[in-house]
Design an enzyme around this catalytic site. Structure first.
Site, mmCIF file in Angstrom:
data_model
loop_
_atom_site.group_PDB
_atom_site.id
_atom_site.type_symbol
_atom_site.label_atom_id
_atom_site.label_comp_id
_atom_site.label_asym_id
_atom_site.label_seq_id
_atom_site.Cartn_x
_atom_site.Cartn_y
_atom_site.Cartn_z
ATOM 1 N N CYS A 126 0.914 -1.118 0.057
ATOM 2 C CA CYS A 126 -0.191 -0.006 0.186
ATOM 3 C C CYS A 126 0.916 1.266 -0.104
ATOM 4 C CB CYS A 126 -0.992 0.034 1.261
ATOM 5 S SG CYS A 126 -1.267 1.554 2.000
ATOM 6 N N GLU A 127 0.681 2.210 -0.967
ATOM 7 C CA GLU A 127 1.470 3.413 -0.998
ATOM 8 C C GLU A 127 1.392 4.589 -0.067
ATOM 9 O OE1 GLU A 127 0.892 4.570 -4.937
ATOM 10 O OE2 GLU A 127 -0.570 6.184 -4.472
ATOM 11 N N HIS A 128 0.189 4.231 0.571
ATOM 12 C CA HIS A 128 -0.021 5.192 1.867
ATOM 13 C C HIS A 128 0.637 4.987 3.101
ATOM 14 C CE1 HIS A 128 -3.917 5.486 -0.677
ATOM 15 N NE2 HIS A 128 -2.969 6.390 -1.092
ATOM 16 N N HIS A 129 0.869 3.645 3.260
ATOM 17 C CA HIS A 129 1.351 3.390 4.466
ATOM 18 C C HIS A 129 2.708 2.450 4.397
ATOM 19 C CE1 HIS A 129 -2.839 3.981 5.604
ATOM 20 N NE2 HIS A 129 -2.385 4.368 6.702
ATOM 21 N N GLN A 167 -4.915 -0.430 -4.936
ATOM 22 C CA GLN A 167 -5.608 -1.515 -5.428
ATOM 23 C C GLN A 167 -6.364 -1.188 -6.553
ATOM 24 O OE1 GLN A 167 -7.489 -4.318 -2.623
ATOM 25 N NE2 GLN A 167 -8.788 -5.060 -4.512
ATOM 26 N N HIS A 195 -5.603 -5.600 3.052
ATOM 27 C CA HIS A 195 -4.600 -4.529 3.144
ATOM 28 C C HIS A 195 -4.191 -4.564 4.586
ATOM 29 C CE1 HIS A 195 -5.520 -2.192 -0.656
ATOM 30 N NE2 HIS A 195 -6.409 -3.153 -0.566
ATOM 31 N N CYS A 197 -2.750 -2.474 6.375
ATOM 32 C CA CYS A 197 -2.801 -1.080 7.280
ATOM 33 C C CYS A 197 -4.048 -0.957 7.587
ATOM 34 C CB CYS A 197 -2.573 0.143 5.887
ATOM 35 S SG CYS A 197 -3.617 0.069 4.505
HETATM 36 ZN ZN LIG Z 1 -2.629 1.851 3.584
#
Ligand SMILES: [Zn+2]
Length: 238
Positions: A126-129, A167, A195, A197
């Protein structure tokens, strides 16, 4: 202190100017469009070795900031291990040189029905976390005269998964690539993934998974889509 202050601000100004120019150029190129991984223009200026060296320093800094003792036998190899893992494994799919070669074949059997490759194991991040996404991808196409080797579909999924991802974008990138390779719009992909996260932090919902789908060409037709989803739902046991 006084001597270094002007030097510092001078360097900061230089970085700011470079960044401003960089984002201006990005805007011109529409390079950060939602379907493309947002990459900088200078993404491949550094060699893999140089990237590993740089990331190693950054990981060292993070660990030291957290107060970890990098002299400890168990920890001292971690920065190098993480840097190599980022560049050569989990984010290896950022580099176009690793894109799977698209060898195609003519559809000699004249097989005109859909071909489904289901339960393709998917590991992404996941590119956010920067936490793992783990799941299954189900891919299908209807040949317009060209076919690909079955493992090619696994390789395409793996290549686009090995990036910092969301995703939805991963799903679109897989379909787009197969459409290009096969020369047809008639491609579909469904991804069902967990995910970490969501599962291991934040809301900590272990049970939830995320389903995304992208349907091209004939798969937009209700009956064709239904057939594809029915195949996915077959409980394959060997
Ligand atoms: Zn994430």
């Amino acid at each position: 202190m006084y001597i270094f202050a002007p030097l510092k601000s001078h360097i900061l100004m230089k970085i700011n100017n470079a960044l401003e120019k960089h984002f201006e150029e990005l805007g011109d190129d529409h390079a950060s469009a939602a379907q493309d991984t947002p990459l900088r223009k200078d993404a491949f200026v550094l060699s893999d070795e140089e990237k590993i060296e740089s990331i190693k320093g950054n990981v060292t800094q993070i660990m030291q900031t957290l107060g970890l003792d990098l002299e400890d036998d168990s920890l001292k190899g971690t920065p190098n291990r993480v840097a190599k893992m980022f560049v050569q494994e989990i984010f290896a799919g950022l580099h176009p040189k690793r894109k799977p070669k698209s060898s195609t074949f003519s559809n000699k059997y004249k097989y005109g029905e859909m071909l489904v490759e289901k339960n393709i194991t998917l590991y992404s991040t996941c590119e956010h976390h920067l936490l793992p996404i783990v799941g299954k991808a189900h891919v299908a196409y209807i040949s317009k005269g060209t076919v690909v080797g079955l493992s090619k579909m696994n390789r395409i999924v793996d290549y686009y998964a090995k990036r910092p991802q969301v995703q939805e974008r991963l799903n679109i990138q897989i379909v787009r690539e197969l459409q290009e390779v096969l020369g047809t719009e008639d491609v579909a992909c469904v991804i069902d993934a967990k995910h970490l996260c969501v599962n291991s932090r934040g809301i900590r919902d272990i049970e939830s998974s995320t389903v995304t789908a992208e349907y091209g060409g004939k798969f937009k037709d209700e009956a064709v889509r239904r057939e594809f989803l029915d195949y996915i739902n077959i409980d394959t046991k060997f």
